[in-house]
Design a protein around this motif. Structure first.
Motif, PDB file in Angstrom:
ATOM      1  N   GLY A  24      -6.451   8.210   5.025  1.00  0.00           N
ATOM      2  CA  GLY A  24      -7.215   8.608   6.209  1.00  0.00           C
ATOM      3  C   GLY A  24      -6.258   8.914   7.355  1.00  0.00           C
ATOM      4  N   GLY A  25      -6.758   8.771   8.577  1.00  0.00           N
ATOM      5  CA  GLY A  25      -5.918   9.010   9.756  1.00  0.00           C
ATOM      6  C   GLY A  25      -5.622   7.709  10.473  1.00  0.00           C
ATOM      7  N   GLN A  26      -4.697   7.791  11.411  1.00  0.00           N
ATOM      8  CA  GLN A  26      -4.343   6.606  12.192  1.00  0.00           C
ATOM      9  C   GLN A  26      -4.646   6.865  13.673  1.00  0.00           C
ATOM     10  N   ASP A  27      -4.682   5.796  14.441  1.00  0.00           N
ATOM     11  CA  ASP A  27      -4.913   5.868  15.894  1.00  0.00           C
ATOM     12  C   ASP A  27      -6.141   6.721  16.229  1.00  0.00           C
ATOM     13  N   HIS A  28      -5.977   7.736  17.098  1.00  0.00           N
ATOM     14  CA  HIS A  28      -7.145   8.522  17.528  1.00  0.00           C
ATOM     15  C   HIS A  28      -7.700   9.411  16.412  1.00  0.00           C
ATOM     16  N   LEU A  29      -6.965   9.524  15.296  1.00  0.00           N
ATOM     17  CA  LEU A  29      -7.478  10.330  14.176  1.00  0.00           C
ATOM     18  C   LEU A  29      -8.130   9.467  13.098  1.00  0.00           C
ATOM     19  N   LYS A  30      -8.244   8.158  13.371  1.00  0.00           N
ATOM     20  CA  LYS A  30      -8.871   7.250  12.414  1.00  0.00           C
ATOM     21  C   LYS A  30     -10.326   7.674  12.188  1.00  0.00           C
ATOM     22  N   GLY A  31     -10.694   7.899  10.929  1.00  0.00           N
ATOM     23  CA  GLY A  31     -12.062   8.311  10.611  1.00  0.00           C
ATOM     24  C   GLY A  31     -12.312   9.804  10.796  1.00  0.00           C
ATOM     25  N   LYS A  32     -11.282  10.525  11.259  1.00  0.00           N
ATOM     26  CA  LYS A  32     -11.499  11.951  11.563  1.00  0.00           C
ATOM     27  C   LYS A  32     -10.797  12.895  10.596  1.00  0.00           C
ATOM     28  N   ILE A  33      -9.779  12.392   9.892  1.00  0.00           N
ATOM     29  CA  ILE A  33      -9.078  13.263   8.941  1.00  0.00           C
ATOM     30  C   ILE A  33      -8.947  12.541   7.592  1.00  0.00           C
ATOM     31  N   PHE A  34      -8.693  13.337   6.561  1.00  0.00           N
ATOM     32  CA  PHE A  34      -8.203  12.740   5.319  1.00  0.00           C
ATOM     33  C   PHE A  34      -6.999  13.532   4.845  1.00  0.00           C
ATOM     34  N   ARG A  35      -6.084  12.822   4.153  1.00  0.00           N
ATOM     35  CA  ARG A  35      -4.803  13.424   3.745  1.00  0.00           C
ATOM     36  C   ARG A  35      -4.600  13.232   2.239  1.00  0.00           C
ATOM     37  N   ILE A  36      -4.322  14.335   1.576  1.00  0.00           N
ATOM     38  CA  ILE A  36      -4.131  14.331   0.118  1.00  0.00           C
ATOM     39  C   ILE A  36      -2.661  14.600  -0.185  1.00  0.00           C
ATOM     40  N   ASN A  37      -2.050  13.737  -0.960  1.00  0.00           N
ATOM     41  CA  ASN A  37      -0.630  13.921  -1.263  1.00  0.00           C
ATOM     42  C   ASN A  37      -0.352  15.146  -2.142  1.00  0.00           C
ATOM     43  N   GLN A  38       0.784  15.779  -1.855  1.00  0.00           N
ATOM     44  CA  GLN A  38       1.275  16.864  -2.731  1.00  0.00           C
ATOM     45  C   GLN A  38       2.704  16.590  -3.193  1.00  0.00           C
ATOM     46  N   MET A  39       3.272  15.439  -2.804  1.00  0.00           N
ATOM     47  CA  MET A  39       4.684  15.171  -3.115  1.00  0.00           C
ATOM     48  C   MET A  39       4.877  14.594  -4.508  1.00  0.00           C
ATOM     49  N   GLY A  40       5.942  15.039  -5.147  1.00  0.00           N
ATOM     50  CA  GLY A  40       6.348  14.438  -6.407  1.00  0.00           C
ATOM     51  C   GLY A  40       5.912  15.239  -7.621  1.00  0.00           C
ATOM     52  N   LEU A  41       6.103  14.589  -8.782  1.00  0.00           N
ATOM     53  CA  LEU A  41       5.782  15.248 -10.055  1.00  0.00           C
ATOM     54  C   LEU A  41       4.318  14.957 -10.366  1.00  0.00           C
ATOM     55  N   ILE A  42       3.441  15.767  -9.807  1.00  0.00           N
ATOM     56  CA  ILE A  42       1.999  15.519  -9.971  1.00  0.00           C
ATOM     57  C   ILE A  42       1.452  16.448 -11.048  1.00  0.00           C
ATOM     58  N   PRO A  43       0.802  15.898 -12.099  1.00  0.00           N
ATOM     59  CA  PRO A  43       0.174  16.780 -13.083  1.00  0.00           C
ATOM     60  C   PRO A  43      -0.906  17.602 -12.381  1.00  0.00           C
ATOM     61  N   VAL A  44      -0.917  18.894 -12.653  1.00  0.00           N
ATOM     62  CA  VAL A  44      -1.816  19.791 -11.919  1.00  0.00           C
ATOM     63  C   VAL A  44      -3.291  19.437 -12.136  1.00  0.00           C
TER      64      VAL A  44
END
Ligand SMILES: *Cc1c(COP(=O)(O)O)cnc(C)c1O
Length: 367
Positions: A310-330
């Motif tokens: 999710g988000g932190q501070d004033h962005l708590k509850g307002k955003i979501f973040r999906i990782n793209q780093m690393g060797l991720i199976p598609v």
């Protein structure tokens, strides 16, 4: 549960296996050979003249750069939690600072930095993220570094690349310190921080400052394939294991699939009505601004086996973040956008029709 937070990232089975071997003493020829191999591969990944590995989380390396590379006044770029952290480190170290603040979706500009440098001729180091993970944005760090060096060739550019190294090729021509950490694109457990250094940075470090984070002492030792203090032996063994895997296809192949995955995820999310939060999205994560961010995250976790951030501070509850780093199976990334589309249906916002997955596959495989 699929771990899709932008740090920590999942530690692959083969890395865990490599790290399960019996403990080695760090002052032995066996470990020095392992260290040498990791050091050479790290130098190549970072593309810099020198590098050090320190046993700490990423913040330790950020602090080491502040202590060893800034003598007079720091310019810190704050467009989120991690940029703010550079400012807090300066305050804690008693280093004078100027802080340039931005909203968390807005990258810094060359013009703003230029103005501050003209007004503060005593600034001798700039601290900036390559990717600011709080809002998932990409700063134009290469352009800022280039202009800053034109204004003052002696200035040090410290780039926090913790969510950029291993994600994309960074032009380090004008960068003096490039920081990274083990628990992001390198898919290791937390606890190993790495810093790439330019020859100019090594020169400025001189005899070094601080005790634990004295970079001069570390450089002197690490050039001889050992460390000043007990090395993070297990993590360095894991680092070689991840390099072995990356080297099978080559780092450029990893950059390419990471960019493709990030673009496919963005296109899929936009196809079902979402808007990206940052004005310039980084490739390390996909960040969406949405009033239902918490409800979506909760459904993903409880029904679809996916953990996103999710988000932190004033962005708590307002955003979501999906990782793209690393060797991720598609197929895992495709599942994430599919799960988000299912969640939208469940929240009564949009009937499920498979649009996210279709767009993901079209963008990823037909690009
Ligand atoms: C994760 C992260 C850090 C490092 O934080 P630690 O918790 O100290 O490892 C620093 N900068 C950015 C941009 C990050 O994403």
């Amino acid at each position: 549960m699929l771990l899709f937070t932008p740090g920590p990232t999942p530690v692959p089975e083969f890395v865990r296996q490599a790290m399960a071997t019996p403990t080695l003493h760090h002052r032995t020829p066996e470990f020095e050979a392992i260290f040498k191999e990791a050091r050479e591969r790290l130098l190549s990944l970072l593309g810099m003249d020198e590098c050090v590995m320190v046993a700490s989380s990423g913040t330790g390396a950020m602090q080491a750069c502040m202590i060893n590379l800034c003598e007079k006044k720091a310019l810190t770029i704050n467009a989120g939690k991690f940029g703010e952290r550079f400012g807090k480190i300066a305050d804690a170290m008693g280093t004078e600072k100027i802080e340039l603040c931005y909203e968390w979706d807005t990258p810094a500009t060359v013009a703003d930095v230029e103005k501050v440098l003209h007004e503060n001729k005593d600034i001798d180091a700039i601290f900036i993220q390559v990717c600011e993970s709080a809002g998932g944005l990409r700063h134009p760090v290469e352009a800022i570094a280039k202009r800053a060096k034109e204004i003052n060739p002696q200035i040090m550019i410290i780039a926090d690349g913790i969510t950029a190294v291993g994600v994309e090729k960074i032009d380090v021509s004008h960068i003096d310190a490039l920081v990274t950490g083990s628990q992001k694109a390198l898919m290791l457990p937390p606890g190993l921080a790495m810093i790439g250094l330019s020859n100019k940075a090594v020169e400025k470090i001189g005899k070094g400052k601080d005790y634990y984070f004295n970079l001069a002492i570390e450089i002197k030792n690490q050039q001889k394939n050992t460390t000043a203090w007990t090395a993070a032996t297990t993590l360095i063994i894991g680092l070689n294991a991840i390099f072995d895997e990356i080297d099978k296809e080559g780092i450029d192949a990893l950059y390419e699939v990471t960019a493709k995955r990030a673009k496919a995820t963005q296109a899929a999310l936009e196809a079902i009505g979402f808007a990206m939060y940052p004005k310039i999205p980084a490739l390390c994560m996909s960040t969406v601004l949405d009033e239902d961010a918490e409800a979506i995250r909760k459904l993903l976790k409880t029904k679809y086996g996916v953990n996103i951030a999710g988000g932190q501070d004033h962005l708590k509850g307002k955003i979501f973040r999906i990782n793209q780093m690393g060797l991720i199976p598609v197929y895992e990334s495709a599942w994430v956008v599919n799960a988000i589309e299912l969640a939208l249906d469940e929240l009564g916002r949009r009937a499920f029709d498979g649009a996210a997955n279709r767009m993901f596959n079209e963008t990823y495989f037909k690009a």
